[in-house]
Write an enzyme that holds these catalytic residues in place. Structure first.
Site, mmCIF file in Angstrom:
data_model
loop_
_atom_site.group_PDB
_atom_site.id
_atom_site.type_symbol
_atom_site.label_atom_id
_atom_site.label_comp_id
_atom_site.label_asym_id
_atom_site.label_seq_id
_atom_site.Cartn_x
_atom_site.Cartn_y
_atom_site.Cartn_z
ATOM 1 N N ASP A 272 0.546 -1.350 0.344
ATOM 2 C CA ASP A 272 -0.134 -0.080 -0.058
ATOM 3 C C ASP A 272 0.799 1.156 0.079
ATOM 4 O O ASP A 272 0.461 2.472 0.821
ATOM 5 C CB ASP A 272 -0.654 -0.163 1.302
ATOM 6 C CG ASP A 272 -1.671 -1.437 0.688
ATOM 7 O OD1 ASP A 272 -2.248 -2.061 0.444
ATOM 8 O OD2 ASP A 272 -2.171 -1.167 2.357
ATOM 9 N N LYS B 39 -7.118 -4.303 -2.742
ATOM 10 C CA LYS B 39 -8.035 -4.757 -1.443
ATOM 11 C C LYS B 39 -8.861 -3.512 -0.427
ATOM 12 O O LYS B 39 -8.337 -2.385 -0.645
ATOM 13 C CB LYS B 39 -6.314 -5.807 -0.743
ATOM 14 C CG LYS B 39 -5.683 -4.394 0.227
ATOM 15 C CD LYS B 39 -4.794 -5.797 1.187
ATOM 16 C CE LYS B 39 -4.242 -4.102 1.754
ATOM 17 N NZ LYS B 39 -4.349 -3.408 2.813
ATOM 18 N N CYS C 200 -2.897 -2.665 8.153
ATOM 19 C CA CYS C 200 -1.571 -3.584 7.551
ATOM 20 C C CYS C 200 -1.270 -3.972 7.376
ATOM 21 O O CYS C 200 -0.979 -4.868 7.383
ATOM 22 C CB CYS C 200 -2.170 -2.693 5.664
ATOM 23 S SG CYS C 200 -3.768 -2.304 5.742
#
Length: 201
Positions: free
Chosen positions: A22, A82, A114
């Site tokens: 990410d 996601k 995450c």
């Protein structure tokens, strides 16, 4: 190659995978040390590609948070989108297809979200997790430091990029050693001594 003892946390190219989590445009001005984190992760990516270590890349809700930043150098990878605060649901099929996998090297953001939940999910699957501490950050350094301590308490290994790269290369006689090791390693972007003190068991 001898199997790695889980308690030792050894890493080998043939049984490892690199996760890049990410590192997206909307985080650029919100995450502490973002340029340094991405630079270290980009180095991990280059080494993984050179040593033929598989690499997986995720993006959290890219419609709102934007694409992966270009300086990561991940243009050749297909990012998996996601919304879950863990990489594992999106990568479950990939994990299931690699029975030889023992170690996951984890870079990205955010540590308390995450990265932490990915670590717990991977540990729950019986995998070793190596959190690359100089390639993980958060908006808040309190969140980052406490998350790293939490991951260590749960059984993850806290490692630096330099330490993991040396383990993967294994020997200065390795033909790829000079390609993966710069003449002068970059300084760590964060005060890692605080990580070690917070993460002590």
């Amino acid at each position: 190659m001898a199997a790695a003892r889980p308690s030792l946390g050894r890493v080998f190219p043939g049984s490892s995978i690199l996760f890049l989590c990410d590192m997206q445009e909307k985080f650029r001005h919100k995450i502490a040390y973002f340029p340094q984190i991405v630079s270290v992760a980009a180095r991990m990516l280059r080494v993984a590609q050179l040593l033929e270590v598989p690499v997986m890349l995720t993006e959290q809700y890219p419609q709102g948070l934007g694409p992966t930043v270009p300086e990561l150098g991940a243009e050749g990878l297909r990012p998996l989108s996601k919304t879950c605060f863990s990489m594992v649901p999106a990568l479950r099929q990939e994990l299931d297809s690699r029975p030889q996998l023992q170690s996951v090297l984890l870079c990205g953001i955010e540590a308390q979200a995450c990265i932490l939940n990915t670590t717990l999910d991977l540990l729950d699957r019986g995998l070793q997790v190596h959190v690359v501490v100089d390639a993980c950050s958060s908006r808040s350094q309190v969140d980052r430091l406490v998350a790293l301590a939490r991951m260590r308490q749960s059984g993850a290994f806290l490692s630096t990029s330099e330490g993991l790269i040396l383990q993967l290369v294994g020997d200065a006689a390795n033909p790829q050693f000079k390609e993966v090791m710069p003449p002068q390693p970059p300084p760590p972007p964060l005060h890692l001594t605080k990580v070690l003190s917070l993460g002590s068991r």
